[in-house]
Design a protein around this motif. Structure first.
Motif, PDB file in Angstrom:
ATOM      1  N   GLU A 128       8.038  -5.704   6.410  1.00 12.89           N
ATOM      2  CA  GLU A 128       8.851  -5.719   5.191  1.00 12.89           C
ATOM      3  C   GLU A 128       8.034  -5.293   3.979  1.00 12.89           C
ATOM      4  O   GLU A 128       8.457  -4.418   3.212  1.00 12.89           O
ATOM      5  CB  GLU A 128       9.439  -7.121   4.978  1.00 12.89           C
ATOM      6  N   TYR A 129       6.865  -5.882   3.798  1.00 13.51           N
ATOM      7  CA  TYR A 129       6.101  -5.514   2.602  1.00 13.51           C
ATOM      8  C   TYR A 129       5.537  -4.100   2.715  1.00 13.51           C
ATOM      9  O   TYR A 129       5.438  -3.381   1.728  1.00 13.51           O
ATOM     10  CB  TYR A 129       5.034  -6.556   2.258  1.00 13.51           C
ATOM     11  N   LEU A 130       5.172  -3.677   3.937  1.00 11.71           N
ATOM     12  CA  LEU A 130       4.636  -2.321   4.091  1.00 11.71           C
ATOM     13  C   LEU A 130       5.682  -1.261   3.752  1.00 11.71           C
ATOM     14  O   LEU A 130       5.388  -0.274   3.074  1.00 11.71           O
ATOM     15  CB  LEU A 130       4.140  -2.113   5.527  1.00 11.71           C
ATOM     16  N   LEU A 131       6.904  -1.468   4.215  1.00  6.11           N
ATOM     17  CA  LEU A 131       7.960  -0.472   4.049  1.00  6.11           C
ATOM     18  C   LEU A 131       8.662  -0.547   2.701  1.00  6.11           C
ATOM     19  O   LEU A 131       9.212   0.460   2.228  1.00  6.11           O
ATOM     20  CB  LEU A 131       9.009  -0.635   5.149  1.00  6.11           C
ATOM     21  N   HIS A 132       8.667  -1.729   2.088  1.00  5.53           N
ATOM     22  CA  HIS A 132       9.451  -1.931   0.867  1.00  5.53           C
ATOM     23  C   HIS A 132       8.602  -2.184  -0.371  1.00  5.53           C
ATOM     24  O   HIS A 132       9.116  -2.098  -1.487  1.00  5.53           O
ATOM     25  CB  HIS A 132      10.415  -3.110   1.054  1.00  5.53           C
ATOM     26  N   ARG A 133       7.306  -2.504  -0.199  1.00  5.06           N
ATOM     27  CA  ARG A 133       6.491  -2.897  -1.340  1.00  5.06           C
ATOM     28  C   ARG A 133       5.193  -2.091  -1.433  1.00  5.06           C
ATOM     29  O   ARG A 133       4.849  -1.589  -2.499  1.00  5.06           O
ATOM     30  CB  ARG A 133       6.195  -4.407  -1.275  1.00  5.06           C
ATOM     31  N   THR A 134       4.460  -1.994  -0.322  1.00  4.70           N
ATOM     32  CA  THR A 134       3.216  -1.210  -0.345  1.00  4.70           C
ATOM     33  C   THR A 134       3.516   0.265  -0.600  1.00  4.70           C
ATOM     34  O   THR A 134       2.890   0.906  -1.443  1.00  4.70           O
ATOM     35  CB  THR A 134       2.463  -1.379   0.987  1.00  4.70           C
TER      36      THR A 134
END
Length: 324
Positions: A128-134
């Motif tokens: 989630e964080y890789l695809l949407h935030r990082t």
């Protein structure tokens, strides 16, 4: 008394010992939960070997699990006994029961099983964080996912495809390549037989990728950089082959003004409201069918050492859970 895996000294899988432990009542802001399923992750091996130092010895490994609330401590209003929850907390998951901060738990929808939740909390929230935030993946992007047949890799491939990206994966065997393709990878590169960066350039018409998601580390670092387009981003989020070290920042300039980041889940979930938002996004993707969690192996708690051997030998695909 409950059964738990304890580590008295760092080392190989043999240091994982099944013992009886006594848990106190949950303190203020804490939950006592009965684990129904426990997630297996590479970070567990890092603590076992001492690559990541445990806060004390002996310790019980594992971060993620799913189960039922047995008791709540003072000041806890969000949960009550009997609630289904999933959590990524500090060490202590390899046990029949564990105490966790209520702030580390999220409500588990009925549509998501204990096994799926336990196997995807760390991997799924990482995705989630890789695809949407990082790097916020958008339609038309091209992404490269290393270890595309693994637990995090299969989630990244499916979710990245659902976001409109062209997904390139890497895998170590034909069987793993087939698994990655079954989980939405458009192209899969056999890293033992093919030059990853050269194949990426072929697939992308010489352009390279917008972002590379690399949980492998040392063995793939240079190939990851060489697979990026100018101004591309390498998100290095794991060390399955060992830690990346001795980096000359000048190579980022010569390879196209590249960006490199080393994000962690703990930083992203430090704020309670962010963690809840991430979990809702993840559970929504699973409930809608955009992401399916492949649980391809199950080990009893007493066989945690065998689970670690399978993981470290690259003998696992998808997610593996430990059943207390």
């Amino acid at each position: 008394m409950v059964k738990a895996i304890r580590v008295h000294k760092t080392g190989g899988p043999e240091v994982l010992q099944l013992e009886d432990v006594t848990l106190p009542a949950p303190g203020p802001g804490q939950l006592l939960i009965r684990n129904r399923a426990i997630g297996l992750n590479f970070i567990d091996t890092y603590f076992r070997t001492g690559l990541y130092p445990a806060p004390q010895m002996p310790f019980t490994p594992g971060n993620e699990s799913a189960g039922d609330v047995l008791a709540v401590g003072e000041g806890v209003s969000e949960f009550k006994p009997g609630d289904r929850i999933a959590c990524v907390a500090g060490l202590g998951a390899y046990a029949e029961e564990r105490i966790v901060p209520a702030a580390a738990a999220v409500a588990l929808p009925d549509a998501v099983s204990y096994e799926a939740a336990a196997s995807m909390m760390l991997k799924g929230l990482t995705a989630e964080y890789l695809l949407h935030r990082t790097y916020k993946v958008k339609p038309g992007d091209t992404i490269l996912v290393h270890a595309a047949a693994g637990g995090t890799g299969t989630i990244l491939c499916q979710w990245g495809k659902a976001l409109g990206a062209t997904v390139i994966g890497t895998a170590g065997s034909k069987e793993k390549a087939d698994l990655a393709k079954a989980h939405s990878a458009d192209h899969v590169i056999l890293y033992g037989e093919e030059n990853v960066a050269a194949r990426v350039k072929e697939i992308t018409g010489g352009q390279g990728c917008d972002v590379v998601y690399d949980g492998v580390g040392k063995d793939t670092f240079m190939a990851s950089l060489d697979s990026l387009k100018p101004f591309g981003l390498l998100a290095s989020f794991g060390n399955a082959s060992g830690a990346v070290d001795g980096v000359n920042l000048g190579i980022l300039a010569s390879k196209g003004s590249l960006y490199v980041t080393r994000p962690t889940l703990n930083t992203h979930t430090a704020k309670r409201e962010t963690m809840v938002e991430m979990a809702k996004n993840l559970f929504g993707a699973v409930s809608s069918g955009k992401v399916t969690v492949a649980i391809n192996a199950r080990f009893p708690l007493a066989e945690a050492a065998a689970a670690h051997r399978a993981l470290e030998s690259r003998g696992t695909t998808g997610s593996t859970v430990i059943i207390p």
